[in-house]
Design an enzyme around this catalytic site. Structure first.
Site, mmCIF file in Angstrom:
data_model
loop_
_atom_site.group_PDB
_atom_site.id
_atom_site.type_symbol
_atom_site.label_atom_id
_atom_site.label_comp_id
_atom_site.label_asym_id
_atom_site.label_seq_id
_atom_site.Cartn_x
_atom_site.Cartn_y
_atom_site.Cartn_z
ATOM 1 C CG HIS A 119 34.435 99.439 95.052
ATOM 2 N ND1 HIS A 119 33.777 98.442 94.360
ATOM 3 C CD2 HIS A 119 33.476 100.336 95.372
ATOM 4 C CE1 HIS A 119 32.501 98.733 94.262
ATOM 5 N NE2 HIS A 119 32.283 99.891 94.878
ATOM 6 C CG ASP A 149 35.095 95.407 93.559
ATOM 7 O OD1 ASP A 149 35.793 95.747 94.531
ATOM 8 O OD2 ASP A 149 34.126 96.078 93.155
ATOM 9 C CB SER A 223 29.370 99.226 96.002
ATOM 10 O OG SER A 223 29.415 100.015 94.854
#
EC number: 3.4.21.107
Length: 489
Positions: A119, A149, A223
């Site tokens: 993402h 992911d 992230s």
């Protein structure tokens, strides 16, 4: 794993981010006892391997002024037409704009392979890796896997890079100290520590959820950053938090290293993920299903539908089998089977232990590659209309024989046969289990049924055997099947 996805069933927000520090008081509460004196030596070895990931993307502007609706012949009609034509031309020139985002990643090979979250780089036109020494290198996307992911990037450095290695996430224990380095809120390289709060967490973000939970704070911009053990090995990739506001409340999640490593290896080799597939649809084994199946305590994954000409079909699996072991690994629940099958190498032969009619059987199965799309339905001859009779009242439901009229009314595919549910009384066990008109009972007690009379006969046999409940296999009009149990009294 899209941010703030509406499909998350959590009452609070799942914000995509990574691990950052908690206060000493918070750490002390989460893990009583003395923490590490210092992580400086470990940090000095791995700090330069952690990078900031920046992306740029061109998006269409949504600006615009609504044109007023004027009656035909209005004296202002020509004026507004001319005005908004000029305004539209100005907007067309500024229709596209550049947006950027920040995340984290880490180098796994000296020649420039970098791991991050999918993402972080999704839909990006340009990707850059920013290093601690100020170096900025353009990155190429090697491959990505939205289901876990994860993404793999490649940069071309002028000299070998500092790289980190994956550790064994399976040996992590609740209470073990972990360390993270990332780029929270775009501040630059930041190191934090915390403890493992839980393992094997399912946050409903995808079919292979198996997250490490940590009490350390995770914030936006981190992230894709690494979660280290105290030896400086990567044991997780920080991905998500639970938060009502987007900021950390001390509940963060990381993809385990042992889940990530085979994915990264396949992305490097194939530029895609090739998952194992056996061709079954499964459902959890509840306590009442376990009783009806005669398997004792609830465990394993219950096979509902078997795809034609699939590895499962060729191996002899049947609807109603409970898979309890796959390739030597125990299957305690549905998620266990989903993950172990997906992680199995394509074309590998494995043993599958099932419970069938209360007894264990071992089948040999060759794993295939998961198809990209569902296989198209095959045309089959339409059955003749069943004799028209009054519906039978059984277990709080009205059951009718299959007919062409009912197929059209409930949009039931031609290959589905059985007793059609045409009504379910409110407040009955059938209603509580979610049964509804238009579904088809295809099995009772693991025996095929073709009509309400068959259902009635099979229920009678179960009562004679002293059974307290009936195990039904029910299909919707599209062929999606599930097992349910209903009390016989």
């Amino acid at each position: 794993m899209p941010a703030y996805s509406a499909r998350r069933p959590l009452a609070v927000l799942l914000a995509l981010a990574a691990l950052v520090a908690v206060s000493p008081a918070h750490v002390a509460r989460a893990a009583p006892g003395k923490g590490p004196d210092s992580v400086a030596d470990v940090a000095s070895r791995v700090m330069d391997a952690v990078v900031n990931i920046s992306t740029a993307q061109t998006v269409s502007s949504q600006r615009g002024v609504p044109v007023p609706q004027l009656p035909p012949g209005s004296p202002f009609e020509d004026f507004f037409d001319e005005f908004f034509k000029r305004r539209q031309g100005d907007d067309d020139q500024n229709r596209s704009r550049r947006v950027s985002s920040l995340g984290s990643g880490f180098v796994i090979t000296p020649d420039g392979l970098i791991v991050t979250n999918n993402h972080v780089i999704a839909d990006a036109d340009e990707i850059y890796a920013n290093f601690n020494d100020g170096t900025k290198l353009k990155a190429e996307l090697i491959g990505r896997d939205p289901k876990t992911d994860l993404a793999l990037l490649k940069v071309t450095p002028a000299k070998p890079l500092t790289a980190v290695k994956f550790g064994n996430s399976d040996v992590l224990r609740v209470g073990d100290w972990v360390m993270a380095i990332g780029n929270p809120f775009g501040l630059g390289g930041t190191l934090t520590v915390g403890v493992v709060s839980a393992r094997n967490r399912d946050i409903n973000s995808g079919p292979y959820d198996n997250f490490i939970q940590t009490d350390a704070a995770i914030n936006r911009g981190n992230s894709g950053g690494p979660l280290f053990n105290m030896e400086g090995e990567v044991v997780g990739i920080n991905t998500a938090i639970i938060s009502p506001s987007g900021g950390s409340i001390g509940i963060g999640f990381s993809v385990p290293a042992n889940t990530a490593q085979p994915i990264i290896a396949q992305l490097e080799q194939f530029k895609e993920v090739r998952r194992g597939w056996i061709g079954v649809r499964i459902q959890p084994v509840t306590e009442d299903l376990a009783e009806s199946l005669g398997i004792g305590k609830a465990r394993g994954a219950l096979v509902g539908v078997i795809t034609e000409n699939s590895p499962a079909a060729r191996a002899g699996l049947k609807a109603g089998d409970v898979i309890v072991t796959f390739d030597g690994k125990d299957v305690k629940e549905v998620r266990d089977l989903t993950r172990v099958v997906a992680d199995t190498m394509v074309d590998r032969e494995v043993d599958v232990v099932v419970i069938r009619n209360g007894k264990e059987e071992t089948l040999r199965l060759k794993v295939a590659r998961m198809p990209e799309e569902d296989k198209p339905d095959t045309d089959q001859p339409k059955p003749t209309d069943a004799q028209k009779v009054q519906p039978k009242r059984l277990l709080g439901m009205d059951l009718s024989p299959m007919s062409e009229d009912l197929r059209k009314r409930f949009r039931i595919k031609t290959e589905i046969t059985g007793a059609v549910i045409t009504n379910v009384d409110r407040g009955t066990p059938a209603d509580d289990k979610g049964l509804k008109a238009g579904q088809v009972i295809v099995q009772v007690g693991q025996e095929a049924t073709t009509s309400p009379a068959d259902v009635e006969k099979q229920l009678g046999e179960l009562r004679k055997q002293g059974k307290k409940s009936a195990l039904l296999l029910v299909s919707d009009g599209e062929g999606q099947q599930q097992f349910v149990t209903l009390p016989l009294n």
